[in-house]
Design a protein around this motif. Sequence first.
Motif, PDB file in Angstrom:
ATOM      1  N   SER A  62       0.982  -1.450  -0.192  1.00 38.87           N
ATOM      2  CA  SER A  62      -0.304   0.087  -0.036  1.00 38.87           C
ATOM      3  C   SER A  62       0.377   1.119  -0.232  1.00 38.87           C
ATOM      4  CB  SER A  62      -1.379   0.025   1.317  1.00 38.87           C
ATOM      5  OG  SER A  62      -1.626   1.569   1.248  1.00 38.87           O
ATOM      6  N   VAL A  63       0.728   2.437  -1.078  1.00 34.81           N
ATOM      7  CA  VAL A  63       1.586   2.879  -1.021  1.00 34.81           C
ATOM      8  C   VAL A  63       1.305   4.196   0.382  1.00 34.81           C
ATOM      9  CG1 VAL A  63       1.479   5.266  -2.367  1.00 34.81           C
ATOM     10  CG2 VAL A  63       1.574   2.768  -3.564  1.00 34.81           C
ATOM     11  N   ALA A  64      -0.547   4.075   0.743  1.00 35.04           N
ATOM     12  CA  ALA A  64      -0.209   4.867   1.414  1.00 35.04           C
ATOM     13  C   ALA A  64      -0.298   4.819   2.593  1.00 35.04           C
ATOM     14  CB  ALA A  64      -1.951   4.947   1.858  1.00 35.04           C
ATOM     15  N   ASP A  65       0.442   3.461   3.401  1.00 31.18           N
ATOM     16  CA  ASP A  65       1.117   3.233   4.617  1.00 31.18           C
ATOM     17  C   ASP A  65       2.378   3.083   4.745  1.00 31.18           C
ATOM     18  OD1 ASP A  65      -1.291   1.903   5.681  1.00 31.18           O
ATOM     19  OD2 ASP A  65      -0.701  -0.458   4.330  1.00 31.18           O
ATOM     20  N   LEU A  66       2.692   3.522   3.093  1.00 30.91           N
ATOM     21  CA  LEU A  66       4.209   3.606   2.616  1.00 30.91           C
ATOM     22  C   LEU A  66       4.843   5.092   3.365  1.00 30.91           C
ATOM     23  CD1 LEU A  66       5.366   1.675  -0.135  1.00 30.91           C
ATOM     24  CD2 LEU A  66       6.167   0.733   1.883  1.00 30.91           C
ATOM     25  N   PHE A  67       3.420   6.252   2.518  1.00 29.18           N
ATOM     26  CA  PHE A  67       3.364   7.209   2.993  1.00 29.18           C
ATOM     27  C   PHE A  67       3.752   7.836   4.628  1.00 29.18           C
ATOM     28  CE2 PHE A  67       1.802   9.389  -1.238  1.00 29.18           C
ATOM     29  CZ  PHE A  67       3.252   9.102  -2.083  1.00 29.18           C
ATOM     30  N   ILE A  68       2.675   6.847   5.245  1.00 29.53           N
ATOM     31  CA  ILE A  68       2.677   7.477   6.803  1.00 29.53           C
ATOM     32  C   ILE A  68       4.075   6.474   7.310  1.00 29.53           C
ATOM     33  CG2 ILE A  68       1.217   6.563   8.541  1.00 29.53           C
ATOM     34  CD1 ILE A  68      -1.443   5.820   7.530  1.00 29.53           C
ATOM     35  N   PHE A  97      17.168   1.943  12.204  1.00 31.58           N
ATOM     36  CA  PHE A  97      15.340   1.558  12.044  1.00 31.58           C
ATOM     37  C   PHE A  97      16.067   0.512  10.926  1.00 31.58           C
ATOM     38  CE2 PHE A  97      14.957   6.079  11.992  1.00 31.58           C
ATOM     39  CZ  PHE A  97      13.621   5.968  12.892  1.00 31.58           C
ATOM     40  N   VAL A  98      16.978  -0.230  10.724  1.00 36.29           N
ATOM     41  CA  VAL A  98      17.358  -1.848  10.909  1.00 36.29           C
ATOM     42  C   VAL A  98      16.934  -2.891  12.089  1.00 36.29           C
ATOM     43  CG1 VAL A  98      18.758  -3.057   9.667  1.00 36.29           C
ATOM     44  CG2 VAL A  98      18.933  -1.325   9.109  1.00 36.29           C
ATOM     45  N   LEU A  99      17.956  -1.731  12.692  1.00 39.84           N
ATOM     46  CA  LEU A  99      17.692  -2.697  13.844  1.00 39.84           C
ATOM     47  C   LEU A  99      16.880  -2.899  15.296  1.00 39.84           C
ATOM     48  CD1 LEU A  99      21.369  -2.568  14.743  1.00 39.84           C
ATOM     49  CD2 LEU A  99      20.398  -4.125  13.889  1.00 39.84           C
ATOM     50  N   VAL A 100      15.640  -1.908  14.868  1.00 37.01           N
ATOM     51  CA  VAL A 100      14.352  -1.650  15.297  1.00 37.01           C
ATOM     52  C   VAL A 100      13.730  -1.418  14.595  1.00 37.01           C
ATOM     53  CG1 VAL A 100      13.406  -0.498  17.681  1.00 37.01           C
ATOM     54  CG2 VAL A 100      16.060  -0.258  17.236  1.00 37.01           C
ATOM     55  N   PRO A 101      12.840  -2.368  13.862  1.00 29.23           N
ATOM     56  CA  PRO A 101      11.739  -2.333  12.743  1.00 29.23           C
ATOM     57  C   PRO A 101      10.690  -1.710  13.393  1.00 29.23           C
ATOM     58  CG  PRO A 101      13.162  -4.598  12.867  1.00 29.23           C
ATOM     59  CD  PRO A 101      13.879  -3.940  13.883  1.00 29.23           C
ATOM     60  N   SER A 102      10.384  -1.454  14.812  1.00 34.66           N
ATOM     61  CA  SER A 102       9.250  -1.216  14.989  1.00 34.66           C
ATOM     62  C   SER A 102       9.302   0.413  15.717  1.00 34.66           C
ATOM     63  CB  SER A 102       8.657  -1.387  16.872  1.00 34.66           C
ATOM     64  OG  SER A 102      10.406  -1.322  17.462  1.00 34.66           O
ATOM     65  N   LEU A 103      10.379   0.949  14.869  1.00 30.23           N
ATOM     66  CA  LEU A 103      10.334   2.604  15.060  1.00 30.23           C
ATOM     67  C   LEU A 103       9.604   3.113  14.207  1.00 30.23           C
ATOM     68  CD1 LEU A 103      14.465   3.708  16.323  1.00 30.23           C
ATOM     69  CD2 LEU A 103      11.537   4.018  17.323  1.00 30.23           C
ATOM     70  N   SER A 104       9.494   2.704  12.854  1.00 32.22           N
ATOM     71  CA  SER A 104       8.848   2.096  11.656  1.00 32.22           C
ATOM     72  C   SER A 104       7.366   1.850  11.678  1.00 32.22           C
ATOM     73  CB  SER A 104       9.565   2.576  10.338  1.00 32.22           C
ATOM     74  OG  SER A 104       9.940   0.985  10.187  1.00 32.22           O
ATOM     75  N   LEU A 105       7.144   1.214  11.898  1.00 34.15           N
ATOM     76  CA  LEU A 105       6.059  -0.039  11.610  1.00 34.15           C
ATOM     77  C   LEU A 105       5.119   0.489  12.065  1.00 34.15           C
ATOM     78  CD1 LEU A 105       6.743  -3.284  11.317  1.00 34.15           C
ATOM     79  CD2 LEU A 105       6.363  -1.700   9.456  1.00 34.15           C
ATOM     80  N   TRP A 106       5.432   1.391  13.811  1.00 37.75           N
ATOM     81  CA  TRP A 106       4.106   1.659  14.714  1.00 37.75           C
ATOM     82  C   TRP A 106       3.365   2.980  13.930  1.00 37.75           C
ATOM     83  CZ3 TRP A 106       3.556   6.569  17.427  1.00 37.75           C
ATOM     84  CH2 TRP A 106       3.929   7.746  16.745  1.00 37.75           C
ATOM     85  N   LEU A 107       3.809   3.942  13.311  1.00 40.64           N
ATOM     86  CA  LEU A 107       2.502   4.939  13.171  1.00 40.64           C
ATOM     87  C   LEU A 107       1.576   4.428  12.299  1.00 40.64           C
ATOM     88  CD1 LEU A 107       1.965   7.232  13.928  1.00 40.64           C
ATOM     89  CD2 LEU A 107       3.381   8.458  11.458  1.00 40.64           C
ATOM     90  N   PRO A 108       1.699   3.827  11.088  1.00 43.36           N
ATOM     91  CA  PRO A 108       0.775   2.960  10.678  1.00 43.36           C
ATOM     92  C   PRO A 108       0.491   1.450  10.912  1.00 43.36           C
ATOM     93  CG  PRO A 108       3.317   3.004   9.404  1.00 43.36           C
ATOM     94  CD  PRO A 108       3.539   3.114  10.359  1.00 43.36           C
ATOM     95  N   GLY A 109       0.684   1.526  12.194  1.00 45.17           N
ATOM     96  CA  GLY A 109       0.301   0.286  12.700  1.00 45.17           C
ATOM     97  C   GLY A 109      -1.497   0.885  13.639  1.00 45.17           C
ATOM     98  N   ILE A 110      -1.124   2.129  13.836  1.00 40.40           N
ATOM     99  CA  ILE A 110      -1.966   2.848  14.464  1.00 40.40           C
ATOM    100  C   ILE A 110      -2.877   3.387  13.298  1.00 40.40           C
ATOM    101  CG2 ILE A 110      -0.702   3.602  16.466  1.00 40.40           C
ATOM    102  CD1 ILE A 110      -0.237   5.943  16.497  1.00 40.40           C
ATOM    103  N   MET A 111      -2.855   3.709  11.994  1.00 36.90           N
ATOM    104  CA  MET A 111      -4.260   4.839  11.056  1.00 36.90           C
ATOM    105  C   MET A 111      -5.098   3.946  10.349  1.00 36.90           C
ATOM    106  SD  MET A 111      -2.171   8.069  11.585  1.00 36.90           S
ATOM    107  CE  MET A 111      -2.692   8.702  10.128  1.00 36.90           C
TER     108      MET A 111
END
Length: 429
Positions: free
Chosen positions: A167-173, A415-429
């Motif tokens: 999803s491009v929208a998820d990538l943007f977020i 961000f490689v070693l802590v993937p959750s840093l980049s995934l938490w915002l898409p996860g709550i949107m």
Amino acid sequence: MDPVLVLLVLIGLIIFGAPIFLALGLSGLLGLYMARGSMAFFFAPSSLFGQLNAFELIALPLFILMGNFLGATPVGSSLFTAAVRWLNWLRGSLAISSVGASAMFGAVSGVSLAGVAAVGSIAVPQMLDRGYSRSLAAGSVVSAGALAMLIPPSVPFIIYGAVASVSVADLFIGGIVPGILLALALCVFIYIRVRLNPDEAPVSQEQFTWKQRWSSLANIWHAGLLVLAVLGSIYSGLATPSEAAGIGALGAFLIATVVFRSLSWAKFMAIMGNTARISGTILLIIGCAKIFGDYLNMVRVPQLLTEALTSSGLPTWAILIAIMLLLILLGMIVDAVSLIVVTTPVLLPLITALGYDPLWFGIIMVLNLEIAVVTPPVGLNLYALRGVCPELRIEEIIRSALPFVIVQFLVLMLFVLVPSLSLWLPGIM
């Protein structure tokens, strides 16, 4: 041996100066012919048109058009002026302002080169006139210009989304947090650098009143409103990224014509021609890369690579770091679009086999591209800055970028070693 031969043909065509889309298409067609005979002439066109027949790709030329319209306005210089007036109290404020202006311009254009040209043409001469070191002036602009690739709306995210079916929208977020953190990291590095070496950035003697600071926002509020309209329509679910790109292109056109009145008929036609040329080039690369990628999948190269690495006994973190170093190395010799469309079909199966989210890998991929565009010999931002600032030599621009590349690499590793840093915002949107 067939994949090795196909790879050698691809490398040979690139070395001899063939356009990247032609090199990918011909080598992929050769591979398909060796694997399936005359059926290759059926598979290849199906691959090309099948890849380009994606609604999400409509956003690509529209966001490029939006960036080109804004590039014809003084928005870049207005953003820099506003940042200078608000950050004047900081040592190194001009360099830090360059980062802030580039980040904001990236949010309204999505095109890295446009940010370097728009901000660099104003910021670098001002820094040099005020006694800033040439290294700090060039390095801060050329590295900050790359933020446009990560801060939405981002053209690389659109390309990755089309290739990886994400999803491009998820990538943007997902790009918001890394983009902000990278911009902050660059600002902190500049501040520490000038505190340790004050000669690189003399203290500003200019004083601005609050009235002057607030008035500087008068020329950028419409750009901020455009960002809210584009991203807000996506995140609220009112529009798809492609529809939002249409809103952005129309809004940028109105800003250029109604607000700034800077768009003549000749400029309009030049912008349309440039947009068509850039979009056509990128789409040809994407389509031809699909031919090459389908051949690799047909002979199971991604699967074999995945099986070899997952059974090697290497820890996951070591495999990830090896992949990042490979992407950085490839980014030094291959342009950003080609890097995405060629490596994603090969590496994504491995990433998913290791248990990682394709969304996360897309963000990491673009963070790698941030480094790619400021490293020679194919670092396009380096040559863009040289084009708008002829007083700088290309050698000193390259040297000036190296310390900032280290900062970018450290943020990438975070961000490689802590993937959750980049995934938490898409996860709550």
